[in-house]
Design a protein around this motif. Sequence first.
Motif, mmCIF file in Angstrom:
data_model
loop_
_atom_site.group_PDB
_atom_site.id
_atom_site.type_symbol
_atom_site.label_atom_id
_atom_site.label_comp_id
_atom_site.label_asym_id
_atom_site.label_seq_id
_atom_site.Cartn_x
_atom_site.Cartn_y
_atom_site.Cartn_z
ATOM 1 N N ILE A 488 -47.884 115.239 -59.545
ATOM 2 C CA ILE A 488 -47.584 114.447 -58.349
ATOM 3 C C ILE A 488 -46.957 113.127 -58.799
ATOM 4 C CG2 ILE A 488 -48.571 113.236 -56.373
ATOM 5 C CD1 ILE A 488 -50.732 115.394 -56.275
ATOM 6 N N LEU A 489 -45.734 112.855 -58.355
ATOM 7 C CA LEU A 489 -45.032 111.625 -58.719
ATOM 8 C C LEU A 489 -45.451 110.455 -57.832
ATOM 9 C CD1 LEU A 489 -41.430 113.012 -59.327
ATOM 10 C CD2 LEU A 489 -43.174 112.461 -61.034
ATOM 11 N N LYS A 490 -45.559 110.697 -56.540
ATOM 12 C CA LYS A 490 -46.004 109.660 -55.611
ATOM 13 C C LYS A 490 -46.551 110.325 -54.359
ATOM 14 C CE LYS A 490 -41.374 108.857 -53.624
ATOM 15 N NZ LYS A 490 -40.352 107.823 -53.282
ATOM 16 N N GLN A 491 -47.325 109.549 -53.572
ATOM 17 C CA GLN A 491 -48.022 110.071 -52.409
ATOM 18 C C GLN A 491 -47.072 110.180 -51.212
ATOM 19 O OE1 GLN A 491 -51.148 111.291 -51.922
ATOM 20 N NE2 GLN A 491 -50.508 111.712 -49.825
ATOM 21 N N LEU A 492 -47.113 111.322 -50.540
ATOM 22 C CA LEU A 492 -46.383 111.467 -49.278
ATOM 23 C C LEU A 492 -46.981 110.519 -48.248
ATOM 24 C CD1 LEU A 492 -46.103 115.326 -49.331
ATOM 25 C CD2 LEU A 492 -44.141 113.827 -49.003
ATOM 26 N N PRO A 493 -46.158 109.764 -47.504
ATOM 27 C CA PRO A 493 -46.700 108.769 -46.573
ATOM 28 C C PRO A 493 -47.117 109.385 -45.242
ATOM 29 C CG PRO A 493 -44.324 108.730 -46.497
ATOM 30 C CD PRO A 493 -44.691 109.730 -47.565
ATOM 31 N N ASP A 494 -48.045 108.722 -44.553
ATOM 32 C CA ASP A 494 -48.327 109.077 -43.160
ATOM 33 C C ASP A 494 -47.107 108.686 -42.331
ATOM 34 O OD1 ASP A 494 -50.810 109.850 -44.003
ATOM 35 O OD2 ASP A 494 -51.819 107.998 -43.364
ATOM 36 N N ILE A 495 -46.788 109.474 -41.316
ATOM 37 C CA ILE A 495 -45.572 109.219 -40.537
ATOM 38 C C ILE A 495 -45.876 109.218 -39.047
ATOM 39 C CG2 ILE A 495 -44.059 110.232 -42.287
ATOM 40 C CD1 ILE A 495 -43.879 112.693 -40.349
ATOM 41 N N THR A 496 -45.001 108.548 -38.287
ATOM 42 C CA THR A 496 -45.040 108.562 -36.821
ATOM 43 C C THR A 496 -43.645 108.906 -36.320
ATOM 44 O OG1 THR A 496 -46.785 106.896 -36.701
ATOM 45 C CG2 THR A 496 -45.447 107.219 -34.738
ATOM 46 N N LEU A 497 -43.545 109.947 -35.498
ATOM 47 C CA LEU A 497 -42.267 110.389 -34.953
ATOM 48 C C LEU A 497 -42.340 110.443 -33.438
ATOM 49 C CD1 LEU A 497 -41.366 113.408 -37.292
ATOM 50 C CD2 LEU A 497 -40.445 111.100 -37.389
ATOM 51 N N GLY A 498 -41.226 110.180 -32.788
ATOM 52 C CA GLY A 498 -41.121 110.350 -31.346
ATOM 53 C C GLY A 498 -40.614 111.738 -31.018
ATOM 54 N N LEU A 661 -24.476 115.604 -26.065
ATOM 55 C CA LEU A 661 -24.639 114.164 -26.229
ATOM 56 C C LEU A 661 -25.911 113.930 -27.042
ATOM 57 C CD1 LEU A 661 -23.888 111.207 -25.507
ATOM 58 C CD2 LEU A 661 -25.253 111.492 -23.421
ATOM 59 N N LEU A 662 -25.768 113.390 -28.261
ATOM 60 C CA LEU A 662 -26.892 113.172 -29.162
ATOM 61 C C LEU A 662 -27.317 111.707 -29.136
ATOM 62 C CD1 LEU A 662 -25.643 115.179 -32.272
ATOM 63 C CD2 LEU A 662 -27.259 115.938 -30.547
ATOM 64 N N LEU A 663 -28.581 111.476 -28.832
ATOM 65 C CA LEU A 663 -29.139 110.127 -28.822
ATOM 66 C C LEU A 663 -30.176 110.029 -29.934
ATOM 67 C CD1 LEU A 663 -29.751 109.686 -24.978
ATOM 68 C CD2 LEU A 663 -27.665 109.213 -26.268
ATOM 69 N N LYS A 664 -30.058 109.018 -30.808
ATOM 70 C CA LYS A 664 -30.969 108.866 -31.930
ATOM 71 C C LYS A 664 -31.511 107.445 -31.952
ATOM 72 C CE LYS A 664 -32.909 110.172 -35.832
ATOM 73 N NZ LYS A 664 -33.899 111.251 -35.894
ATOM 74 N N GLY A 665 -32.844 107.323 -31.785
ATOM 75 C CA GLY A 665 -33.499 106.028 -31.825
ATOM 76 C C GLY A 665 -34.316 105.859 -33.084
ATOM 77 N N ASN A 666 -35.109 104.784 -33.142
ATOM 78 C CA ASN A 666 -35.937 104.518 -34.322
ATOM 79 C C ASN A 666 -37.042 105.545 -34.487
ATOM 80 O OD1 ASN A 666 -34.459 102.236 -34.963
ATOM 81 N ND2 ASN A 666 -35.747 100.879 -33.733
ATOM 82 N N PHE A 667 -37.540 106.100 -33.368
ATOM 83 C CA PHE A 667 -38.651 107.044 -33.427
ATOM 84 C C PHE A 667 -38.261 108.440 -32.936
ATOM 85 C CE2 PHE A 667 -40.758 102.907 -33.030
ATOM 86 C CZ PHE A 667 -41.649 102.966 -34.090
ATOM 87 N N SER A 668 -37.471 108.501 -31.893
ATOM 88 C CA SER A 668 -37.222 109.785 -31.248
ATOM 89 C C SER A 668 -35.735 110.064 -31.133
ATOM 90 C CB SER A 668 -37.871 109.816 -29.854
ATOM 91 O OG SER A 668 -37.291 108.829 -29.016
ATOM 92 N N ALA A 669 -35.440 111.282 -30.671
ATOM 93 C CA ALA A 669 -34.055 111.707 -30.492
ATOM 94 C C ALA A 669 -33.999 112.670 -29.319
ATOM 95 C CB ALA A 669 -33.531 112.365 -31.767
#
Length: 681
Positions: A488-498, A661-669
């Motif tokens: 293991i090189l580094k820990q996978l982070p906890d994530i938050t997605l919309g 029409l593709l919309l991409k925000g910081n959390f969701s799409a």
Amino acid sequence: MNSKLIKVAISCILAASLVVPPVKAASSSFKDIDKSFAKQAIQELASQGVISGVGNGKFNPQGKINRQDFAIIMAKALKLEVELNNKGTIQFRDVPVDHYAYPYIEAVIKAGLFNGLSEHTFGLNETLTREQLASIFIRALGVDAAGKGQTLKFADQKEISIWAKDAVAYAIELKLMGGASQDRFDPKGTATREQVAAVTSSFQNSSAGQAAIQKMREQSQQEAKRKKEEAEKKREDELKRLEEERKKQEGQNTVPPVSGGFAGGGGGGTGTVTPSDEQLVKADSDALAVLLDSRDKSVTEVTYDVTLPKLGKNGSTITWKSSDDYIINATTGKVNRPWYLTGDRHVILTADITKGATKMSKTFNMIVIKYPSMPEDRIMEERLLERDERMLQIGFHPGDSSDDVAGPIRLYSSINEMIPGFGISSTIAWSSSDETVISSKGEVFRTIGTEHKNVTLTAKLTLITQSVEKQFHLKVKPLRANNQVPTILKQLPDITLGEGNSWFPNIQEYFMDPDGDQLTYEIKVENTDIFEPYFVTYREGFFVLSTNNKKLGTTKVTVLVSDRDGGCSEQTFMATLIAGMKPIPGKDLSTLTMSVGEAVYLDVRNYFTDPNKELEHLQVNVISLDNNLIEWSYKDFIVVIKLLKEPDPNPIDITHNTIILLLKGNFSAYAQQIRFQLPQP
């Protein structure tokens, strides 16, 4: 395309919008056609939606093409009327009515372009030969090719079937096709995907081909109009007949006669009491039966058409539904017996008996007997066995091959298991030359050593009374004596997605193997109602956490890593799904009605919810399959779309008048499909 692949495709499009500048979609292209003589033809037909690739950005130009897929190409190229939701009328025993190619096969058969291999057999999954290819295109031209075969000068012209000689000669004369070599035509040779593309493009671009396409289209439209008028007239006649029957019943009886009679009124009187609708419907239901042909003795042994009463003896109307409208048609009672290879078919007929506000249902369990085996079917069995033998493969563990087996092997019990929905296929029994190394169930038993062990797996394919064998020669990789597990090189982070967004981590940044072994990965999500994982095979080391149609919440995700030598590692992290951008209820953007040259200004704040304040930093992209359909721009919440040309009134498929029409925000799409139409005159 199955739903999982669709989800991954949308996820990949949304992820690509992060790193690719917002531009119109490029013309259809494949990464394996640069050396193909038919490159331009392939690109033209792909952009029209007439042909498609085989996946992973490839076209496989020298691959074989089967008869049903060529039927689809011809139906699209000639713009035939294809009734996708119609149960159909053609009766080939090897083409189930729910097969993906059925409506296209029906269209080309009705247009006179295709013939079956026999009266009852289409030749599903049979490869297309070069002489068949020539014959079909000459039929499409509608020209008289009689006598043209006398001009043939190929060294192998005697090998050309008698029925195909004139068509082959005319196809050569019109330059639709050429020889397989300078002096050979190779009539029985399999037509390749690039050859089909080249001939189809030549046909479309020739004046004779364009005239034929226009004629076919007009005939197809006329036939569709005729069928619609015929159906409307039939419906009107049926309604008229029912109304006459109803009036006749009312005129005959003040009190409708009911089998068995009804109890009289109270007080000891002897007068007649008018029965209720409920009683009348009950009586008609009790008396109702499916009327069999005199040659059939039981509903469990049906071979001929049945009669389905539409009117009860006491004035109720009866409507019918069938669990399989192709085998027993609920409107006409027509029976289509299944092919003997598919077996007898169980069909449930449901009758709804109605009078006034009263309704009652009654079901009938029918068994339609399969066709008996015929002499021609034995030849078809042999062809199916040969086809299955050619197609059969074994499923290797990720990273494995026939010369380097490390993990378990998938041994299919039928081609239908290997390719779900494939249709009729043989059953498969497996045996192994060494059960201690690879079992007949596909289990692999490895031991420490330095050399691979050779094992032969034998598949016995059986269809009815005939069988054929196919062998697979495999080499099993030995276990390394001092194997090191992945690090293991580094820990996978906890994530938050919309909602609508996906996560594409590169696993290679988190794991490595000290021995330099190739790693394989498995992704497990504890609660797949929240996220669903897919491995992205086109870029090794990436995986997707998809949020399509999922519930909000938090779940644990585990990444399992194996080095194929028994060494394993794993990591876990938490993934949270939160609310994202969604269309505002009542604000429908699925269709835009516009004139050519007109521009619309869409304020995204008026059409999409913004629970996480993402619209202020929104990335926008527009994908159009037709590069000449629109122009667009985006600035300060406003999407400007200008229609450059009229939408095709008869598109090959709906995507040719559609953008995404593709919309991409910081959390969701969010991906919004928009279809264009002209104002009504």
